[in-house]
Design a protein around this motif. Structure first.
Motif, mmCIF file in Angstrom:
data_model
loop_
_atom_site.group_PDB
_atom_site.id
_atom_site.type_symbol
_atom_site.label_atom_id
_atom_site.label_comp_id
_atom_site.label_asym_id
_atom_site.label_seq_id
_atom_site.Cartn_x
_atom_site.Cartn_y
_atom_site.Cartn_z
ATOM 1 N N UNK A 686 -59.607 40.212 15.457
ATOM 2 C CA UNK A 686 -59.783 38.991 16.255
ATOM 3 C C UNK A 686 -60.244 39.350 17.677
ATOM 4 N N UNK A 687 -59.596 40.341 18.260
ATOM 5 C CA UNK A 687 -59.948 40.736 19.635
ATOM 6 C C UNK A 687 -61.408 41.175 19.737
ATOM 7 N N UNK A 688 -61.772 41.962 18.757
ATOM 8 C CA UNK A 688 -63.153 42.485 18.788
ATOM 9 C C UNK A 688 -64.183 41.352 18.648
ATOM 10 N N UNK A 689 -63.865 40.408 17.736
ATOM 11 C CA UNK A 689 -64.783 39.284 17.527
ATOM 12 C C UNK A 689 -64.919 38.467 18.805
ATOM 13 N N UNK A 690 -63.803 38.257 19.482
ATOM 14 C CA UNK A 690 -63.862 37.461 20.715
ATOM 15 C C UNK A 690 -64.629 38.200 21.819
ATOM 16 N N UNK A 691 -64.422 39.507 21.847
ATOM 17 C CA UNK A 691 -65.168 40.307 22.844
ATOM 18 C C UNK A 691 -66.676 40.236 22.567
ATOM 19 N N UNK A 692 -66.992 40.244 21.311
ATOM 20 C CA UNK A 692 -68.430 40.149 20.955
ATOM 21 C C UNK A 692 -68.996 38.789 21.338
ATOM 22 N N UNK A 693 -68.179 37.735 21.124
ATOM 23 C CA UNK A 693 -68.654 36.396 21.500
ATOM 24 C C UNK A 693 -68.852 36.299 23.008
ATOM 25 N N UNK A 694 -68.018 37.036 23.740
ATOM 26 C CA UNK A 694 -68.149 37.012 25.205
ATOM 27 C C UNK A 694 -69.307 37.885 25.684
ATOM 28 N N UNK A 695 -69.360 39.091 25.152
ATOM 29 C CA UNK A 695 -70.309 40.068 25.722
ATOM 30 C C UNK A 695 -71.576 40.303 24.874
ATOM 31 N N UNK A 696 -71.599 39.758 23.697
ATOM 32 C CA UNK A 696 -72.777 39.884 22.811
ATOM 33 C C UNK A 696 -72.942 41.288 22.246
ATOM 34 N N UNK A 697 -72.947 42.310 23.123
ATOM 35 C CA UNK A 697 -73.131 43.684 22.643
ATOM 36 C C UNK A 697 -72.041 44.583 23.233
ATOM 37 N N UNK A 698 -71.502 45.422 22.389
ATOM 38 C CA UNK A 698 -70.470 46.362 22.855
ATOM 39 C C UNK A 698 -70.847 47.760 22.387
ATOM 40 N N UNK A 699 -70.732 48.722 23.286
ATOM 41 C CA UNK A 699 -71.033 50.092 22.841
ATOM 42 C C UNK A 699 -69.766 50.774 22.334
ATOM 43 N N UNK A 700 -69.885 52.007 21.915
ATOM 44 C CA UNK A 700 -68.781 52.715 21.255
ATOM 45 C C UNK A 700 -67.529 52.732 22.134
ATOM 46 N N UNK A 711 -57.994 45.755 28.270
ATOM 47 C CA UNK A 711 -58.918 44.713 28.750
ATOM 48 C C UNK A 711 -60.247 45.349 29.131
ATOM 49 N N UNK A 712 -61.293 44.677 28.769
ATOM 50 C CA UNK A 712 -62.636 45.179 29.144
ATOM 51 C C UNK A 712 -62.928 44.832 30.588
ATOM 52 N N UNK A 713 -63.562 45.762 31.290
ATOM 53 C CA UNK A 713 -63.964 45.449 32.665
ATOM 54 C C UNK A 713 -65.046 44.370 32.618
ATOM 55 N N UNK A 714 -64.934 43.447 33.565
ATOM 56 C CA UNK A 714 -65.936 42.374 33.573
ATOM 57 C C UNK A 714 -67.289 42.984 33.979
#
Ligand SMILES: Nc1ncnc2c1ncn2[C@@H]1O[C@H](COP(=O)(O)OP(=O)(O)OP(=O)(O)O)[C@@H](O)[C@H]1O
Ligand SMILES: [Zn+2]
Length: 715
Positions: A686-700, A711-714
């Motif tokens: 769930x966390x990962x999906x929400x992060x993707x919805x927020x940031x579109x792309x996430x690296x490793x 928490x991911x840095x803004x």
């Protein structure tokens, strides 16, 4: 005797009368007014001894006096100018001035000036009063005679005063028989015509008609000749223009120019290129190939060293490898290292549809090369010239070309200093005669670079642009399995372009990743409007893949996850092998299948089995392929044993169903494993999906942060 105006067209009255008169014998008594008078007018074309014969020099026809009856004019002139006919000297003088004045008037107004003729003559000077009276008496006669259209003819005949002039004139304008007529002594002409009339027994009454007919014929012939001359000139001009256009077209049209140049010998071989700037330093990631070619370089540098020992170096070297792996670059580097001329030719250049063109080009190429030995001849796409000699309507003359190539290769000694390097992507397509010893007997493989080679190539091209220190070429190299040197060069270039478009000062990993994805999956589709529901499904789907990859021991490490549409996909997760995989274990294959299943499992767990989507079809394709190969190729199924099943269509129905069942079991198990992992890590999912919805792309790294619950840095 006959009225010209009644027998010929009014416009031809003047010249015709001239001619008619010309045929009259000077000794004869004038038979008609026009005839008798014009006899003298023709003295300018007749010979001197005839000039002073008799009769007035005025052409009454010209003056519009043709309607006068015979003798009337004589009487008239006699009464007005007694003794005029006897005055021999006068006529020649006034006649000359008459001609020039009249032609001047004629040229200016296009018609004859009868009065000026009269005025200008000494006749007028001597008897001006009498003449004035005649002129007033003659007012009712037609005074101006339209003579346009005959000026040329008249002036020509009149101007023929000296023999040289006559010659010059007649050579240009008149046909030969007319020339003869004009040049010959008029007396004899007249005589011969008279003679002709006599011999033909033409009665007196018909003689004038005969002469008119003759004159008409003459005029028509002349008009015809003029016409013929004109059209001849026009034709010549057209032919010349066509010739010029033709030659130009021949040279410009690639289709025809080939034939033209080769047949005319203008098609010389390619010019050599000095390749000093390209050395082995420029070719990265193909160390083995470079080593093998090193001895060729030595040979080219110092051929004698090899001949002394009696060793024979191959004449031809065949570079074999996929497109863009640096075969051309290697050949250039060989020439560059040895500092010898490099002749480049592409096999397709010899592939002409004209007979002999390809062969003649081969001949030219080798002739040039031999004259400049030591040197390197490079033939790219050798398969298109040296393919198997088959009868093909597409390449009707390929046999000749390849035979010529074989002959040329046999035609020089091994130690002459000419090295032929051929490159091909399909060595199996080459004619056997070409790869036998003595021809292309040395084969050097130029494979796609491995991860180390790719890293080297990327570093080489990165050094040519401005890049950020954080850039790790190895990461890009790991994610570009199967890329050729040319593709890697393109990747770096595209990243540089992207950075420039975004207004950045340096190329970062982001641009390199971007261009890698673009090459692998097509361009981003930023303009595509995807609704939130679909975005959410995609985010969970991709997170599903990522979670399985992250928590499966033998899966490849994650490189990136994105829900940015690209090419045909709505999102993707990319995994990076640590190294190029030469072999894969059963566990690795199963892990790949599990990762593929992760997408659909996620959809099912989050949205329910009624809301699963079509988005997983390519995942299933991938998983099924792996399972099938495990069963039919890799001997990884216990039930079917260590056996390969290549053509499953030809197998017995039992075996076929057994294979199918085994594949099904592998896939089902994989699905269950994925389900188990996602259920276990639902929170992370769930966390990962929400992060993707927020940031579109996430690296490793970012994925790791999210999965560790941080928490991911803004951004
Ligand atoms: N190993 C390499 N090292 C450095 N640059 C390379 C390498 N391979 C390819 N390149 C780059 O890619 C370009 C194209 O490569 P090249 O024309 O030599 O490939 P090729 O194998 O001859 O391809 P083809 O078979 O299509 O003719 C080169 O000019 C060079 O810039
Ligand atoms: Zn998927």
């Amino acid at each position: 005797m006959f009225s010209l105006s009644s027998t010929v067209q009014p416009q031809v009255t003047v010249p015709l009368s001239h001619l008619i008169n010309a045929f009259h014998s000077p000794k004869k008594t004038p038979v008609s007014v026009s005839a008798s008078i014009s006899q003298n007018q023709h003295r300018d074309v007749v010979s001197e001894h005839e000039a002073p014969t008799n009769e007035p020099v005025l052409n009454l026809r010209d003056l519009g006096l043709s309607e006068l009856k015979v003798g009337q004019i004589d009487q008239l002139v006699d009464s007005l100018l007694p003794g005029f006919y006897k005055d021999k000297n006068v006529s020649s003088h006034w006649h000359t001035s008459h001609v020039s004045a009249q032609s001047f008037f004629e040229n200016k107004y296009g018609c004859l000036d009868m009065f000026s003729t009269l005025r200008s003559s000494c006749l007028y000077r001597q008897h001006s009063r009498t003449l004035k009276r005649i002129c007033s008496d003659l007012q009712y006669w037609p005074v101006f005679i339209q003579s346009r259209g005959f000026k040329t003819l008249k002036s020509r005949t009149r101007r023929l005063q000296s023999t040289s002039e006559r010659l010059a004139e007649t050579q240009h304008t008149a046909p030969s028989f007319v020339k003869g007529f004009l040049l010959r002594d008029r007396g004899s002409d007249v005589e011969s015509l008279d003679k002709l009339m006599k011999t033909k027994n033409i009665p007196e009454a018909h003689q004038d008609a005969f002469k008119t007919g003759f004159a008409e014929g003459f005029l028509k012939a002349q008009a015809l000749t003029q016409k013929t001359n004109d059209s001849l000139r026009r034709t010549r001009l057209i032919v010349f223009i066509l010739l010029v256009v033709g030659i130009y077209g021949l040279l410009k049209n690639p289709f025809l120019s080939v034939r033209f140049r080769t047949t005319t010998g203008l098609d010389s071989a390619v010019d050599p290129v000095q390749m000093k700037n390209v050395t082995f330093e420029h070719v990265k990631g193909v160390e083995e190939a470079k080593q093998e070619l090193q001895e060729v370089v030595e040979f080219l540098k110092n051929p004698q060293k090899f001949t002394v020992l009696g060793g024979k170096l191959p004449k031809g070297i065949l570079l074999v490898g996929p497109p863009g792996t640096g075969k051309t670059l290697l050949a250039r580097a060989v020439a560059g290292e040895a500092d010898v001329p490099f002749y480049y030719a592409s096999g397709s250049e010899f592939d002409e549809m004209f007979v002999g063109v390809g062969a003649s080009r081969i001949r030219n190429l080798f002739r040039e090369a031999k004259a400049n030995a030591p040197c390197v001849i490079f033939i790219d796409e050798l398969d298109s010239v040296g393919g198997k000699r088959i009868e093909s309507p597409m390449h009707p003359y390929s046999r000749q070309t390849i035979n010529q190539l074989l002959a040329e290769m046999d035609g020089f000694k091994p130690n002459e200093g000419v090295i032929i390097i051929g490159a091909t992507n399909f060595p199996e397509a080459l004619d056997n005669a070409l790869i036998r010893p003595g021809r292309f007997d040395m084969q050097v493989t130029v494979p796609r670079p491995d991860v180390k080679g790719r890293t080297e190539i990327l570093k080489w091209y990165l050094n040519k642009i401005k890049f950020d220190q954080s850039v790790d070429p190895e990461i890009i190299a790991r994610g570009t399995v199967g890329f050729s040197g040319a593709e890697l060069e393109n990747l770096v270039n595209q990243a540089a372009l992207k950075a420039a478009v975004d207004g950045k000062e340096m190329v970062t990993m982001k641009e390199l990743e971007f261009s890698k994805d673009k090459i692998l999956m097509g361009p981003e589709r930023r303009s595509v409007e995807i609704d939130n529901k679909n975005k959410t499904i995609t985010a969970y789907h991709e997170s599903g893949h990522a979670i399985i990859a992250y928590y499966t021991k033998d899966a490849m490490p994650i490189n990136k996850a994105t829900i940015m549409p690209r090419g045909p996909t709505l999102g993707h997760v990319s995994l990076l092998p640590e190294n190029d995989r030469w072999n894969e274990t059963r566990a690795q294959l199963l892990a790949q299948m599990d990762v593929s299943m992760g997408g659909r499992v996620a959809e099912e767990l989050i949205f329910g089995s009624d809301h699963i989507t079509t988005g997983a079809s390519s995942d299933f394709d991938n998983a099924t392929k792996i399972a099938k190969r495990m069963v039919t190729k890799f001997g990884m199924s216990e039930k079917l044993g260590v056996m390969t099943y290549s053509d499953t269509g030809k197998l017995s129905p039992e075996t076929q169903s057994a294979i199918e069942q085994e594949i099904r079991i592998l896939l089902r198990d994989s699905y269950e494993r994925a389900k188990h992992i996602l259920k276990t890590h639902a929170k992370e999912h769930k966390n990962l999906a929400e992060a993707l919805l927020t940031y579109e792309t996430l690296d490793a790294k970012e994925i790791q942060i999210v999965l560790e619950g941080k928490k991911l840095e803004v951004r």
